[in-house]
Structure formats: structure tokens, C-alpha cells
Design an enzyme around this catalytic site. Structure first.
Site, PDB file in Angstrom:
ATOM      1  N   ARG A   1       3.984 -24.773   1.503  1.00 41.39           N
ATOM      2  CA  ARG A   1       3.318 -23.711   0.748  1.00 41.39           C
ATOM      3  C   ARG A   1       2.335 -24.339  -0.228  1.00 41.39           C
ATOM      4  O   ARG A   1       2.702 -25.227  -0.992  1.00 41.39           O
ATOM      5  CB  ARG A   1       4.353 -22.882  -0.009  1.00 41.39           C
ATOM      6  CG  ARG A   1       3.761 -21.776  -0.865  1.00 41.39           C
ATOM      7  CD  ARG A   1       4.865 -20.930  -1.490  1.00 41.39           C
ATOM      8  NE  ARG A   1       4.331 -19.807  -2.257  1.00 41.39           N
ATOM      9  CZ  ARG A   1       4.116 -19.828  -3.575  1.00 41.39           C
ATOM     10  NH1 ARG A   1       4.377 -20.916  -4.280  1.00 41.39           N
ATOM     11  NH2 ARG A   1       3.632 -18.769  -4.194  1.00 41.39           N
TER      12      ARG A   1
ATOM     13  N   TYR B   1      -6.547  -7.723   9.834  1.00 42.92           N
ATOM     14  CA  TYR B   1      -6.024  -7.007  10.992  1.00 42.92           C
ATOM     15  C   TYR B   1      -6.993  -5.941  11.450  1.00 42.92           C
ATOM     16  O   TYR B   1      -7.977  -5.624  10.769  1.00 42.92           O
ATOM     17  CB  TYR B   1      -4.650  -6.407  10.672  1.00 42.92           C
ATOM     18  CG  TYR B   1      -4.658  -5.135   9.829  1.00 42.92           C
ATOM     19  CD1 TYR B   1      -4.971  -5.165   8.477  1.00 42.92           C
ATOM     20  CD2 TYR B   1      -4.342  -3.904  10.395  1.00 42.92           C
ATOM     21  CE1 TYR B   1      -4.955  -4.006   7.715  1.00 42.92           C
ATOM     22  CE2 TYR B   1      -4.325  -2.736   9.640  1.00 42.92           C
ATOM     23  CZ  TYR B   1      -4.636  -2.793   8.297  1.00 42.92           C
ATOM     24  OH  TYR B   1      -4.634  -1.642   7.551  1.00 42.92           O
TER      25      TYR B   1
ATOM     26  N   ARG C   1     -16.047  -5.512  12.943  1.00 38.17           N
ATOM     27  CA  ARG C   1     -15.456  -5.538  11.596  1.00 38.17           C
ATOM     28  C   ARG C   1     -14.490  -6.723  11.453  1.00 38.17           C
ATOM     29  O   ARG C   1     -14.386  -7.324  10.386  1.00 38.17           O
ATOM     30  CB  ARG C   1     -14.754  -4.216  11.290  1.00 38.17           C
ATOM     31  CG  ARG C   1     -14.250  -4.172   9.839  1.00 38.17           C
ATOM     32  CD  ARG C   1     -13.690  -2.820   9.468  1.00 38.17           C
ATOM     33  NE  ARG C   1     -12.559  -2.483  10.309  1.00 38.17           N
ATOM     34  CZ  ARG C   1     -12.017  -1.263  10.381  1.00 38.17           C
ATOM     35  NH1 ARG C   1     -12.513  -0.275   9.657  1.00 38.17           N
ATOM     36  NH2 ARG C   1     -10.985  -1.031  11.169  1.00 38.17           N
TER      37      ARG C   1
ATOM     38  N   LYS D   1     -10.543  -5.962   5.746  1.00 37.22           N
ATOM     39  CA  LYS D   1      -9.309  -5.331   6.235  1.00 37.22           C
ATOM     40  C   LYS D   1      -8.171  -6.349   6.216  1.00 37.22           C
ATOM     41  O   LYS D   1      -7.787  -6.909   7.258  1.00 37.22           O
ATOM     42  CB  LYS D   1      -9.530  -4.748   7.640  1.00 37.22           C
ATOM     43  CG  LYS D   1      -8.476  -3.727   8.041  1.00 37.22           C
ATOM     44  CD  LYS D   1      -8.956  -2.915   9.229  1.00 37.22           C
ATOM     45  CE  LYS D   1      -7.890  -2.022   9.816  1.00 37.22           C
ATOM     46  NZ  LYS D   1      -7.391  -0.989   8.924  1.00 37.22           N
TER      47      LYS D   1
ATOM     48  N   GLU E   1     -10.307   6.551  -1.108  1.00 37.62           N
ATOM     49  CA  GLU E   1      -9.947   6.821   0.291  1.00 37.62           C
ATOM     50  C   GLU E   1      -8.455   7.129   0.358  1.00 37.62           C
ATOM     51  O   GLU E   1      -7.749   7.089  -0.652  1.00 37.62           O
ATOM     52  CB  GLU E   1     -10.303   5.619   1.177  1.00 37.62           C
ATOM     53  CG  GLU E   1      -9.635   4.324   0.749  1.00 37.62           C
ATOM     54  CD  GLU E   1     -10.135   3.089   1.494  1.00 37.62           C
ATOM     55  OE1 GLU E   1     -10.580   3.215   2.648  1.00 37.62           O
ATOM     56  OE2 GLU E   1     -10.039   1.998   0.908  1.00 37.62           O
TER      57      GLU E   1
ATOM     58  N   LEU F   1     -12.645   0.782   2.694  1.00 36.93           N
ATOM     59  CA  LEU F   1     -12.785   0.169   4.011  1.00 36.93           C
ATOM     60  C   LEU F   1     -13.877   0.928   4.773  1.00 36.93           C
ATOM     61  O   LEU F   1     -13.925   2.160   4.724  1.00 36.93           O
ATOM     62  CB  LEU F   1     -11.464   0.260   4.791  1.00 36.93           C
ATOM     63  CG  LEU F   1     -11.522  -0.500   6.112  1.00 36.93           C
ATOM     64  CD1 LEU F   1     -11.477  -2.007   5.865  1.00 36.93           C
ATOM     65  CD2 LEU F   1     -10.385  -0.098   7.029  1.00 36.93           C
TER      66      LEU F   1
HETATM   67  N1  PDD Z   1      -6.021   1.999   8.736  1.00 37.76           N
HETATM   68  N2  PDD Z   1      -9.208   3.033   4.892  1.00 37.76           N
HETATM   69  C1  PDD Z   1      -8.081   2.301   4.925  1.00 37.76           C
HETATM   70  C2  PDD Z   1      -7.515   1.826   3.628  1.00 37.76           C
HETATM   71  C3  PDD Z   1      -7.457   2.008   6.147  1.00 37.76           C
HETATM   72  O1  PDD Z   1      -6.345   1.250   6.165  1.00 37.76           O
HETATM   73  C4  PDD Z   1      -8.024   2.507   7.351  1.00 37.76           C
HETATM   74  C5  PDD Z   1      -7.413   2.205   8.693  1.00 37.76           C
HETATM   75  C6  PDD Z   1      -9.191   3.285   7.274  1.00 37.76           C
HETATM   76  C7  PDD Z   1      -9.866   3.851   8.495  1.00 37.76           C
HETATM   77  O2  PDD Z   1     -10.477   2.831   9.259  1.00 37.76           O
HETATM   78  P1  PDD Z   1     -10.657   3.000  10.847  1.00 37.76           P
HETATM   79  O3  PDD Z   1     -11.379   4.277  11.069  1.00 37.76           O
HETATM   80  O4  PDD Z   1     -11.481   1.835  11.227  1.00 37.76           O
HETATM   81  O5  PDD Z   1      -9.276   3.020  11.453  1.00 37.76           O
HETATM   82  C8  PDD Z   1      -9.759   3.515   6.029  1.00 37.76           C
HETATM   83  C9  PDD Z   1      -5.381   1.636   9.972  1.00 37.76           C
HETATM   84  C10 PDD Z   1      -5.473   2.678  11.023  1.00 37.76           C
HETATM   85  C11 PDD Z   1      -3.951   1.207   9.671  1.00 37.76           C
HETATM   86  O6  PDD Z   1      -3.776   0.507   8.695  1.00 37.76           O
HETATM   87  O7  PDD Z   1      -3.028   1.527  10.433  1.00 37.76           O
END
Ligand code: PDD
Length: 287
Positions: free
Chosen positions: A101, A33, A52, A151, A183, A207
Site C-alpha cells: 500500500r 468504470y 468516456r 466516472k 444530478e 457526470l
Molecule cells: N450511473 N450521473 C451519475 C452520478 C451516474 O453514476 C450516472 C450513471 C449518470 C448517467 O450516466 P450514463 O447515462 O452514461 O449512464 C449520471 C451508472 C448507470 C451506475 O453507476 O450504475
């Protein structure tokens, strides 16, 4: 609310949108996503998110059902149809819905990917009052899988982390592996010592945030010092400032970690300045 959403090439009201019970996103979290923010009706960092997305798909040997140009058109059309001024666009691509499945990946020729996009209207996103006060976090162990650079929609542990934070009466959680912060549950984590910004270097452990890349670039342009290295949770609790970045929070100051107030418990200088620069500069180049 009856949003217009996008499912496999078709725009339709959310109440009519459907995916199969055999969809591998549903059965196996076999999907990726992206979340792209919208300010002034325009997309922030679209190129970064599209890049990405392609990388996540490639790493999982998943076919892309859409070109970058069409993806941009769909994002823009959803902003237009749903009259979004400030908010987010959520995009998900899964390995599709075979007829049953099975752990083994289906043949992509026979099972096309599923693609879904929808908008989240968030008026006041840029002026989020939380940014004035800063947020509080707790630390939790990072027990996620080893490819956090992809992601994927495997968001159960991040959800559990947000719940642990909620139960502890705070806003979010920072995850810690071998004593070092990886993170936030849905954001990248930073500390500030003096004028130096410290954040974990890119690897499979985190990420590679699109907001992270932009913020570090703007920080460098503003002559701020940046150190990409591991930092421990103890070092974080003693930092002058801390903050997180993501597409949905931009730059958000952190004022408390595990009940320990940072500095005087207010957002400090660096994070609010970076937030302002990020929002201003991103608006200028939004598409
Ligand atoms: N989340 N680390 C993780 C684990 C994340 O899920 C996200 C983003 C980030 C930051 O990535 P970016 O700057 O590209 O948004 C870092 C999104 C916003 C979400 O899951 O809603």
C-alpha cells in the site's frame, strides 16, 4: 448463478475470479468504470461509453489496458456467453495491484492496470413497470468531490444517498449544491416546464451522461426545446414534470420530489415520450 466474467484477459466463472488485496481499486477507489446497457442482445451507446472511459483514464493519468476494438469484442463475448438479451455490462479498470500500500501512483510499467467486466441479466429492462408509474425522490446535499465528470468507483456517497432514499420510503435522491440540483445519485436530472426540458449544463460538477447526450439529441430532433442551465430544488418541486436518465434506467419519470407531487402525480407527456424515442432509436443503432 455462475456467470462468466472477464478478468485481465481471461474469461472464467465468477466463482474463480480473483483480484489482489493490494489492488488500488480496493484500497483507494483508484479506478474508473462504465455501465453499458444491452437490449435485444446488442450494446446501447457503446461508442459513447468507450469514449468516456478513455477520457476518465486520461484525466487520472491511468494507462488503458485495452483497445476500443478488443473492448467491443469482450462486451459482445460476455453477452454471448451469458446469453444476455436485456441487461447491463459493468466494466472497471483500476490502477492495478502494486506489492504494497502506497499513496503514490505505482510505475505503470511495473504495475499493469486491472480490468474486470461482468454482466447483469435484467429481463424486462426496457419494459420496466416503474416507468409507467414514475419514481419518487428526496433531495440531499451534494458532498462529493469536485471531479464528478470522471466516472470513478468512489461510490460511497451515492450509496449513502440511495440508503437515505430507502429509509425515507422513496426510490432515489437528487443531490443539491448551493441550492441547485447537480444530478441523481446514479443518473442525470431534468425538469420540464411546459414543453421545455431543463437540465444542468456539463461541467466538473456532474457526470457527462452518455444517455443524457443521446436523449438531448433525440429531443432536439423531435423539435423539443432544451435549456441547459442550473435549476434550484424549489424550481424542481414546482415543475410540470421531471425525469432522470442513465444507462440502467434510460429515461425514467420522477413524479414526486421531497414529498411534493409534480403535476397530477403521473409521469406526464414529455418523459414517457422521450423514453419511447430513446429506446426505439437506441435499438436501431445498437451494435
Ligand atoms: N450511473 N450521473 C451519475 C452520478 C451516474 O453514476 C450516472 C450513471 C449518470 C448517467 O450516466 P450514463 O447515462 O452514461 O449512464 C449520471 C451508472 C448507470 C451506475 O453507476 O450504475
Amino acid at each position: 448463478m455462475n456467470r462468466i466474467v472477464y478478468v485481465n484477459g481471461v474469461y472464467l466463472p465468477e466463482s474463480e475470479a480473483k483480484v489482489s488485496i493490494f489492488d488500488r481499486g480496493f484500497l483507494m477507489a483508484d479506478g474508473v468504470y462504465e455501465v453499458t446497457s444491452v437490449l435485444g442482445g446488442k450494446l446501447i451507446d457503446f461508442d459513447g461509453h468507450a469514449f468516456r472511459l478513455r477520457r476518465s483514464l486520461t484525466e487520472l493519468e491511468m494507462a488503458s489496458p485495452i483497445s476500443k476494438n478488443v473492448l467491443l469484442e469482450v462486451h459482445r463475448e460476455l453477452v454471448r456467453l451469458n446469453e444476455i438479451d436485456e441487461g447491463m455490462i459493468y466494466l472497471q479498470i483500476t490502477r492495478g495491484a502494486p506489492n504494497d500500500r502506497d499513496f503514490v501512483f505505482p510505475d505503470p510499467q511495473k504495475t499493469p492496470s486491472t480490468i474486470v467486466l461482468f454482466t447483469q441479466n435484467k429481463p424486462g429492462l426496457a419494459n420496466n413497470p416503474a416507468a409507467k408509474k414514475g419514481i419518487k425522490v428526496i433531495s440531499i446535499e451534494d458532498i462529493r468531490w469536485g471531479r464528478r465528470d470522471i466516472k470513478t468507483v468512489q461510490l460511497l456517497y451515492p450509496s449513502m444517498g440511495k440508503m437515505m432514499a430507502k429509509k425515507a420510503g422513496v426510490d432515489d435522491a437528487w443531490m443539491v449544491q448551493d441550492g441547485f440540483v447537480t444530478e441523481g445519485t446514479s443518473n442525470n436530472a431534468y425538469i420540464v416546464k411546459g414543453n421545455k426540458i431543463i437540465t444542468r449544463a456539463k461541467s466538473n460538477d456532474i457526470l457527462h451522461g452518455i444517455t443524457r447526450a443521446a436523449v438531448l439529441r433525440f429531443a432536439e430532433e423531435a423539435q423539443m426545446e432544451i435549456e441547459e442551465r442550473n435549476f434550484s430544488i424549489e424550481e424542481a418541486r414546482e415543475a410540470d414534470e421531471a425525469f432522470i436518465t442513465s444507462a440502467s434506467t434510460f429515461v425514467m419519470p420522477v413524479v414526486e420530489i421531497d414529498g411534493v407531487m409534480l403535476g397530477d402525480g403521473s409521469p406526464g407527456n414529455v418523459a414517457p415520450r422521450l423514453r419511447e424515442i430513446y429506446i426505439d432509436e437506441s435499438r436501431k443503432i445498437a451494435i
